[in-house]
Design an enzyme around this catalytic site. Structure first.
Site, PDB file in Angstrom:
ATOM      1  N   SER A 114       0.535  -1.342  -0.193  1.00  0.00           N
ATOM      2  CA  SER A 114      -0.204  -0.089  -0.339  1.00  0.00           C
ATOM      3  C   SER A 114       0.600   1.702   0.252  1.00  0.00           C
ATOM      4  O   SER A 114       0.628   2.138  -0.043  1.00  0.00           O
ATOM      5  CB  SER A 114      -0.951   0.005   1.037  1.00  0.00           C
ATOM      6  OG  SER A 114      -1.473  -0.958   1.499  1.00  0.00           O
ATOM      7  N   HIS A 135      -0.710  -2.178  -6.840  1.00  0.00           N
ATOM      8  CA  HIS A 135      -1.741  -2.356  -6.998  1.00  0.00           C
ATOM      9  C   HIS A 135      -2.848  -1.786  -6.409  1.00  0.00           C
ATOM     10  O   HIS A 135      -3.870  -0.849  -6.864  1.00  0.00           O
ATOM     11  CB  HIS A 135      -0.903  -0.954  -5.648  1.00  0.00           C
ATOM     12  CG  HIS A 135      -2.405   0.135  -4.148  1.00  0.00           C
ATOM     13  ND1 HIS A 135      -2.503   0.995  -3.803  1.00  0.00           N
ATOM     14  CD2 HIS A 135      -2.108  -0.857  -3.343  1.00  0.00           C
ATOM     15  CE1 HIS A 135      -3.076   1.073  -2.991  1.00  0.00           C
ATOM     16  NE2 HIS A 135      -2.854  -0.040  -2.240  1.00  0.00           N
ATOM     17  N   GLU A 147      -4.174   0.288  -9.582  1.00  0.00           N
ATOM     18  CA  GLU A 147      -2.469   1.670  -9.304  1.00  0.00           C
ATOM     19  C   GLU A 147      -1.381   0.716  -9.187  1.00  0.00           C
ATOM     20  O   GLU A 147      -1.014   0.182  -8.821  1.00  0.00           O
ATOM     21  CB  GLU A 147      -2.156   2.061  -8.084  1.00  0.00           C
ATOM     22  CG  GLU A 147      -0.841   3.444  -7.701  1.00  0.00           C
ATOM     23  CD  GLU A 147      -1.393   4.229  -6.519  1.00  0.00           C
ATOM     24  OE1 GLU A 147      -1.824   3.302  -5.158  1.00  0.00           O
ATOM     25  OE2 GLU A 147      -1.380   5.496  -6.760  1.00  0.00           O
ATOM     26  N   ASN A 186      -2.960   6.687  -1.429  1.00  0.00           N
ATOM     27  CA  ASN A 186      -3.102   6.184  -0.105  1.00  0.00           C
ATOM     28  C   ASN A 186      -2.056   7.258   0.572  1.00  0.00           C
ATOM     29  O   ASN A 186      -2.172   7.766   1.683  1.00  0.00           O
ATOM     30  CB  ASN A 186      -1.841   4.513   0.518  1.00  0.00           C
ATOM     31  CG  ASN A 186      -2.975   3.651   0.185  1.00  0.00           C
ATOM     32  OD1 ASN A 186      -4.372   4.320   0.517  1.00  0.00           O
ATOM     33  ND2 ASN A 186      -2.494   2.685  -0.210  1.00  0.00           N
TER      34      ASN A 186
HETATM   35  N1  LIG Z   1      -6.283  -4.472   3.699  1.00  0.00           N
HETATM   36  C1  LIG Z   1      -6.603  -3.562   2.356  1.00  0.00           C
HETATM   37  O1  LIG Z   1      -7.493  -2.882   2.322  1.00  0.00           O
HETATM   38  C2  LIG Z   1      -5.249  -3.601   1.416  1.00  0.00           C
HETATM   39  C3  LIG Z   1      -5.336  -2.559  -0.230  1.00  0.00           C
HETATM   40  C4  LIG Z   1      -4.769  -2.496   0.000  1.00  0.00           C
HETATM   41  C5  LIG Z   1      -3.228  -3.327  -0.399  1.00  0.00           C
HETATM   42  N2  LIG Z   1      -2.785  -3.936   0.877  1.00  0.00           N
HETATM   43  C6  LIG Z   1      -1.924  -4.180   1.047  1.00  0.00           C
HETATM   44  O2  LIG Z   1      -2.041  -5.762   0.788  1.00  0.00           O
HETATM   45  C7  LIG Z   1      -0.697  -6.395   1.535  1.00  0.00           C
HETATM   46  C8  LIG Z   1      -1.734  -7.668   1.930  1.00  0.00           C
HETATM   47  O3  LIG Z   1      -2.448  -7.267   3.035  1.00  0.00           O
HETATM   48  P1  LIG Z   1      -3.593  -7.539   3.708  1.00  0.00           P
HETATM   49  O4  LIG Z   1      -4.903  -6.908   3.963  1.00  0.00           O
HETATM   50  O5  LIG Z   1      -4.641  -8.708   2.596  1.00  0.00           O
HETATM   51  O6  LIG Z   1      -3.614  -8.695   5.003  1.00  0.00           O
HETATM   52  P2  LIG Z   1      -4.231 -10.152   5.711  1.00  0.00           P
HETATM   53  O7  LIG Z   1      -3.112  -9.539   7.312  1.00  0.00           O
HETATM   54  O8  LIG Z   1      -5.417 -10.003   5.445  1.00  0.00           O
HETATM   55  O9  LIG Z   1      -3.055 -10.865   4.870  1.00  0.00           O
HETATM   56  C9  LIG Z   1      -1.588 -11.336   4.968  1.00  0.00           C
HETATM   57  C10 LIG Z   1      -1.795 -13.341   4.397  1.00  0.00           C
HETATM   58  O10 LIG Z   1      -0.272 -13.242   4.191  1.00  0.00           O
HETATM   59  C11 LIG Z   1       0.192 -13.765   5.203  1.00  0.00           C
HETATM   60  N3  LIG Z   1       1.502 -14.375   5.653  1.00  0.00           N
HETATM   61  C12 LIG Z   1       2.316 -13.965   5.830  1.00  0.00           C
HETATM   62  N4  LIG Z   1       3.566 -13.692   6.083  1.00  0.00           N
HETATM   63  C13 LIG Z   1       3.845 -14.317   4.812  1.00  0.00           C
HETATM   64  C14 LIG Z   1       4.945 -14.826   4.421  1.00  0.00           C
HETATM   65  N5  LIG Z   1       6.490 -14.984   5.650  1.00  0.00           N
HETATM   66  N6  LIG Z   1       4.546 -16.025   2.823  1.00  0.00           N
HETATM   67  C15 LIG Z   1       3.776 -16.291   2.619  1.00  0.00           C
HETATM   68  N7  LIG Z   1       2.333 -15.379   3.382  1.00  0.00           N
HETATM   69  C16 LIG Z   1       2.602 -14.716   3.821  1.00  0.00           C
HETATM   70  C17 LIG Z   1      -0.626 -14.202   6.538  1.00  0.00           C
HETATM   71  O11 LIG Z   1      -0.757 -15.462   6.761  1.00  0.00           O
HETATM   72  C18 LIG Z   1      -2.543 -13.514   5.530  1.00  0.00           C
HETATM   73  O12 LIG Z   1      -2.886 -14.293   5.162  1.00  0.00           O
HETATM   74  C19 LIG Z   1      -0.100  -5.534   2.144  1.00  0.00           C
HETATM   75  O13 LIG Z   1       0.437  -4.881   1.759  1.00  0.00           O
HETATM   76  C20 LIG Z   1      -1.303  -4.161   2.441  1.00  0.00           C
HETATM   77  O14 LIG Z   1      -1.012  -3.177   2.781  1.00  0.00           O
HETATM   78  C21 LIG Z   1      -4.033  -4.159   1.002  1.00  0.00           C
END
Ligand SMILES: NC(=O)c1ccc[n+]([C@@H]2O[C@H](COP(=O)([O-])OP(=O)(O)OC[C@H]3O[C@@H](n4cnc5c(N)ncnc54)[C@H](O)[C@@H]3O)[C@@H](O)[C@H]2O)c1
Length: 291
Positions: A114, A135, A147, A186
């Protein structure tokens, strides 16, 4: 085309789903079996809704195109890998170091970060020109935007590959030409959300009033506090911390209420409680304001 998604949480499961809907062979890799089970359940539920609205012909066919695994062997076969692990730079660097060892030389390496530096993430590999930010926005199957983010060394060939993949996934694209914290969206969105948290903390209004104001006053579909309940309070805090650290400017100081909620384990919808309560999964419950 084969795609591997690393991390099967909120974003990874959504990205895997849209890739499978677009006809790609998908593997979602996670460290946790429980996380993979959750991903499968949430994708199946979303696909069923799409099927009932005739947006997907066969939910079962789409789901069959997705493998769920704790094993990274699909990376070697993948044309593209999209990383969606938690918003922590050191973790993302470790993931990209490993991808560099396992992925074929023509593989597109993308991060769904993000806010974090694509240049720093790419620096963990021996091929920074092949690394890019892709993104996506949540919920990925519903949101049109993608993005693209160019790192300092990202090549034009990589940008073009990512653009073609994004179009194949049915997304509308914008491109952040330079790799500054928070990119285009963001950098603007998060300080506003953070300010909503300060307004709530200082007692200027309630969470419901703040959210209602955005719906009725600015035409948003959902107010900022409800939106970050969906995104994850932890993810929002880490993203805000990354802006604060990246720009070194006090205007990005994360609101203490976000820190308290993460310390308390109230991470939003995914834990059943954030600014609102989601316990029992009853829609009406979401109206009960917690903070
Ligand atoms: N949540 C949102 O709205 C959003 C929007 C855009 C971007 N993002 C970005 O996307 C990314 C993930 O966010 P999210 O909301 O899906 O988080 P989340 O916590 O829902 O999911 C993260 C997942 O990664 C897994 N994980 C952790 N370490 C790992 C590893 N070493 N290898 C494989 N899997 C691993 C965890 O078990 C978990 O299932 C972040 O960088 C976040 O900033 C999030």
């Amino acid at each position: 085309m084969k795609i591997t998604v690393i991390g099967g949480g909120i974003m990874g499961s959504g990205i895997g789903q849209v890739a499978a809907q677009a006809g790609l062979d998908v593997t979602i890799v996670d460290v946790s079996e429980a996380g993979l089970d959750k991903a499968k359940t949430s994708i199946a539920a979303s696909l069923e809704k799409f099927e009932s609205k005739k947006k997907v012909q066969s939910a079962a066919d789409v789901l069959n195109r997705i493998q769920f695994s704790t094993d990274w062997s699909s990376v070697g076969e993948a044309d593209a890998v999209i990383e969606a692990v938690p918003e922590k730079l050191e973790l993302k660097k470790q993931v990209f170091e490993k991808l560099d060892r396992l992925a074929g030389e023509d593989c597109l390496l993308a991060s769904n970060t993000s806010t974090l530096s694509i240049t720093a993430i790419a620096g963990a590999t021996s091929r920074p020109e092949k690394v890019i930010g892709m993104h996506f926005f949540s919920p990925v199957p519903m949101m049109a935007l993608l993005e693209l983010v160019k790192g300092y060394q990202t090549s034009e060939e990589t940008v073009e590959k990512a653009r073609q993949l994004g179009v194949q996934l049915g997304k509308r694209l914008i491109t952040a030409e330079k790799d500054y914290p928070g990119f285009l969206m963001n950098r603007i969105w998060l300080p506003m959300v953070n300010e909503a948290c300060f307004a709530l903390m200082e007692g200027v209004g309630t969470a419901e009033e703040i959210d209602q104001g955005f719906i009725d006053g600015y035409g948003h579909k959902m107010g900022p506090l409800r939106t970050i309940d969906m995104a994850g309070i932890d993810t929002t805090l880490w993203a805000m911390e990354s802006l604060y650290e990246g720009f070194g400017d006090p205007k990005y100081r994360p609101c203490p209420i976000l820190k308290k909620m993460v310390e308390a384990g109230d991470l939003g919808k995914k834990t059943g409680k954030g600014f609102y309560s989601y316990e029992g999964g009853v829609k009406e419950d979401a109206k009960r304001v917690v903070v």
